[in-house]
Design a protein around this motif. Structure first.
Motif, short mmCIF file in Angstrom:
data_model
loop_
_atom_site.label_atom_id
_atom_site.label_comp_id
_atom_site.label_asym_id
_atom_site.label_seq_id
_atom_site.Cartn_x
_atom_site.Cartn_y
_atom_site.Cartn_z
N GLY A 97 0.82 -1.21 0.00
CA GLY A 97 0.00 0.00 0.00
C GLY A 97 0.86 1.26 0.00
N MET A 98 0.19 2.41 0.06
CA MET A 98 0.93 3.67 0.14
C MET A 98 1.67 3.75 1.47
N PHE A 99 2.84 4.35 1.48
CA PHE A 99 3.72 4.53 2.65
C PHE A 99 4.38 3.23 3.12
N SER A 100 4.26 2.14 2.35
CA SER A 100 4.87 0.88 2.79
C SER A 100 6.37 0.84 2.50
N GLY A 101 6.87 1.84 1.76
CA GLY A 101 8.32 1.90 1.51
C GLY A 101 8.73 1.31 0.16
N LYS A 102 7.80 1.26 -0.79
CA LYS A 102 8.11 0.71 -2.12
C LYS A 102 9.16 1.56 -2.83
N SER A 103 8.95 2.87 -2.86
CA SER A 103 9.91 3.75 -3.55
C SER A 103 11.26 3.72 -2.83
N GLU A 104 11.21 3.71 -1.50
CA GLU A 104 12.42 3.64 -0.69
C GLU A 104 13.22 2.37 -1.04
N ALA B 11 10.59 9.58 -6.07
CA ALA B 11 10.69 10.21 -4.75
C ALA B 11 10.02 9.33 -3.70
N SER B 12 10.70 9.14 -2.57
CA SER B 12 10.12 8.40 -1.46
C SER B 12 9.57 9.40 -0.45
N HIS B 13 8.54 8.97 0.32
CA HIS B 13 8.00 9.86 1.36
C HIS B 13 9.03 10.18 2.43
N ASN B 14 10.12 9.43 2.49
CA ASN B 14 11.17 9.73 3.48
C ASN B 14 12.19 10.73 2.93
N ALA C 80 2.92 -1.04 5.47
CA ALA C 80 3.14 0.25 6.15
C ALA C 80 2.68 0.07 7.61
N ILE C 81 2.58 1.18 8.34
CA ILE C 81 2.05 1.14 9.70
C ILE C 81 0.66 1.76 9.68
N VAL D 295 -2.26 3.93 10.58
CA VAL D 295 -2.27 5.18 11.34
C VAL D 295 -3.36 5.18 12.42
N ALA E 297 -2.27 5.04 5.40
CA ALA E 297 -2.00 3.61 5.50
C ALA E 297 -2.90 3.03 6.59
#
Ligand code: ADP
Ligand code: ZN
Length: 188
Positions: free
Chosen positions: A13-20, A53-56, A140-141, A143, A178
């Motif tokens: 899902g979104m924010f799970s760290g795929k781009s990272e 781009a990653s959210h981090n 992800a975690i 929320v 998430a």
């Protein structure tokens, strides 16, 4: 090189760290002195025009393209690794493009959402999961409860989105979070 190609897919899902994770694999390939070309769909212009781009906050250079077939024109014979972010959003046949590149001996690393905001399979990702040699599914975690989040909650004006709302809605005041299976809500 014949026999050396394969497909890897990173999903979640979104924010799970795929781009990272995609950026991490790109960096490691570069350290190994492999020639890497990275792509993203032209519609996704959050944070950066020509980068993954990653959210981090981490980024990697990428070529923004509209139709999946354009990837084939941008890849050279000496390209070793082809990285593709947001695979669920490409126009055209991204699956055939990945198969062709892997058959040509290239390592193809895809990242993308496996489910849309309703929890249904998203675009080409499920097919890529089936044909890939290597599959990574990230969580992800949540929320709401702090558990592992496999889903993406869509909120429109702060409220859970309706099942019939279009997956891509331009101009709406929307937000994504998430969430785990239990905390994920879709209004029917
Ligand atoms: P994706 O490509 O899957 O959307 P990103 O790689 O862009 O994920 O972002 C992952 C980063 O997002 C994490 O390293 C973390 O810093 C941040 N983050 C923000 N919210 C969450 C969350 N709910 N769960 C996990 N990571 C989060
Ligand atoms: Zn939860």
């Amino acid at each position: 090189m014949k026999g050396s190609g394969w497909i890897e897919i990173i999903c979640g899902g979104m924010f799970s760290g795929k781009s990272e994770e995609l950026i991490r694999r790109i960096r490691r390939a570069e350290i190994a002195k492999l020639k890497v070309k990275a792509f993203k769909p032209a519609i996704d212009d959050r944070y950066h025009e020509q980068a993954i781009a990653s959210h981090n906050g981490r980024i990697a250079d990428a070529i923004a393209i509209k139709d999946a077939a354009d990837i084939l024109n941008q890849v050279d014979c000496d390209t070793d690794v082809v990285a593709i972010d947001e695979v669920q959003f490409f126009q055209g046949d991204i699956v055939t493009v990945c198969q062709k590149l892997a058959d040509q001996g290239k390592r193809v690393i895809c990242a993308g959402l496996d489910q849309d905001f309703r929890g249904y399979a998203f675009g080409a990702t499920p097919t890529l999961l089936a044909i890939a040699e290597y599959v990574t599914k990230l969580q992800a975690i949540c929320v709401v409860c702090g558990g592992e989040a496999s889903r993406t909650q869509r909120l429109i004006n702060g409220k859970p989105a309706h099942d019939r709302d279009p997956v891509i809605q331009v101009g709406a005041a929307e937000q994504y979070e998430a969430r785990c299976r239990q905390c994920h809500e879709v209004v029917l």
